[in-house]
Design a protein around this motif. Structure first.
Motif, PDB file in Angstrom:
ATOM      1  N   LEU A   1       0.875  -1.265   0.028  1.00  0.00           N
ATOM      2  CA  LEU A   1       0.064   0.081   0.008  1.00  0.00           C
ATOM      3  C   LEU A   1       1.059   1.330   0.015  1.00  0.00           C
ATOM      4  N   PHE A   2       1.946   1.203   0.828  1.00  0.00           N
ATOM      5  CA  PHE A   2       2.922   2.401   0.900  1.00  0.00           C
ATOM      6  C   PHE A   2       3.606   2.796  -0.481  1.00  0.00           C
ATOM      7  N   LYS A   3       4.072   1.347  -1.016  1.00  0.00           N
ATOM      8  CA  LYS A   3       4.632   1.336  -2.491  1.00  0.00           C
ATOM      9  C   LYS A   3       3.674   1.961  -3.373  1.00  0.00           C
ATOM     10  N   PHE A   4       2.567   1.634  -3.439  1.00  0.00           N
ATOM     11  CA  PHE A   4       1.371   2.177  -4.337  1.00  0.00           C
ATOM     12  C   PHE A   4       1.169   3.565  -4.253  1.00  0.00           C
ATOM     13  N   ALA A   5       0.977   3.981  -2.980  1.00  0.00           N
ATOM     14  CA  ALA A   5       0.712   5.524  -2.745  1.00  0.00           C
ATOM     15  C   ALA A   5       2.015   6.248  -3.081  1.00  0.00           C
ATOM     16  N   MET A   6       3.132   5.848  -2.941  1.00  0.00           N
ATOM     17  CA  MET A   6       4.189   6.690  -3.145  1.00  0.00           C
ATOM     18  C   MET A   6       4.245   6.922  -4.652  1.00  0.00           C
ATOM     19  N   ARG A   7       3.786   5.949  -5.719  1.00  0.00           N
ATOM     20  CA  ARG A   7       3.989   5.890  -6.940  1.00  0.00           C
ATOM     21  C   ARG A   7       3.045   7.164  -7.433  1.00  0.00           C
ATOM     22  N   LEU A   8       1.972   7.044  -6.710  1.00  0.00           N
ATOM     23  CA  LEU A   8       1.163   8.334  -7.041  1.00  0.00           C
ATOM     24  C   LEU A   8       1.460   9.497  -6.686  1.00  0.00           C
ATOM     25  N   LEU A   9       2.113   9.724  -5.249  1.00  0.00           N
ATOM     26  CA  LEU A   9       2.277  10.718  -4.692  1.00  0.00           C
ATOM     27  C   LEU A   9       3.863  11.529  -5.071  1.00  0.00           C
ATOM     28  N   ALA A  10       4.614  10.590  -5.353  1.00  0.00           N
ATOM     29  CA  ALA A  10       6.099  11.055  -5.684  1.00  0.00           C
ATOM     30  C   ALA A  10       6.202  11.934  -6.662  1.00  0.00           C
ATOM     31  N   PRO A  11       5.676  12.093  -8.021  1.00  0.00           N
ATOM     32  CA  PRO A  11       5.722  13.289  -9.036  1.00  0.00           C
ATOM     33  C   PRO A  11       5.258  14.240  -8.395  1.00  0.00           C
ATOM     34  N   TYR A  12       3.958  14.269  -7.596  1.00  0.00           N
ATOM     35  CA  TYR A  12       3.409  15.708  -7.136  1.00  0.00           C
ATOM     36  C   TYR A  12       4.490  16.186  -6.134  1.00  0.00           C
ATOM     37  N   LEU A  13       5.079  15.241  -5.370  1.00  0.00           N
ATOM     38  CA  LEU A  13       5.870  15.870  -4.468  1.00  0.00           C
ATOM     39  C   LEU A  13       7.146  16.453  -4.875  1.00  0.00           C
ATOM     40  N   MET A  14       7.681  15.984  -5.982  1.00  0.00           N
ATOM     41  CA  MET A  14       8.995  16.303  -6.704  1.00  0.00           C
ATOM     42  C   MET A  14       8.603  17.658  -7.350  1.00  0.00           C
TER      43      MET A  14
END
Length: 85
Positions: free
Chosen positions: A22-35
């Motif tokens: 779940l964490f891995k999936f959430a980071m795939r979605l949120l990482a581009p926005y955070l970057m």
């Protein structure tokens, strides 16, 4: 003291694996926005520094105070002596 049971261990292992994915999936979605947010902040910071440097170089006279010039006193004529043997 209670002993660990096999079904409890399997359930704990299942929860750990579930949270990991779940964490891995959430980071795939949120990482581009955070970057993008981090990159925008860095860009704004660099622009601000660049503008400050441009202002300093464009108006260096305003930042410096005028230093009064010292008057040289005329003491006398310079005489060059030669060594006599």
């Amino acid at each position: 003291m209670d002993t660990a049971s096999v079904p409890g261990f399997i359930r704990t292992l299942f929860y750990i694996i579930l949270f990991y994915y779940l964490f891995k999936f959430a980071m795939r979605l949120l990482a581009p926005y955070l970057m993008q947010k981090v990159a925008k902040k860095a860009e704004e910071h660099i622009k601000k520094q660049f503008e400050q440097q441009q202002q300093q170089y464009q108006s260096p006279v305003e930042n410096q105070q005028e230093v009064p010039k010292k008057e040289k006193k005329v003491v006398g004529d310079y005489i060059d002596y030669e060594e006599v043997e």
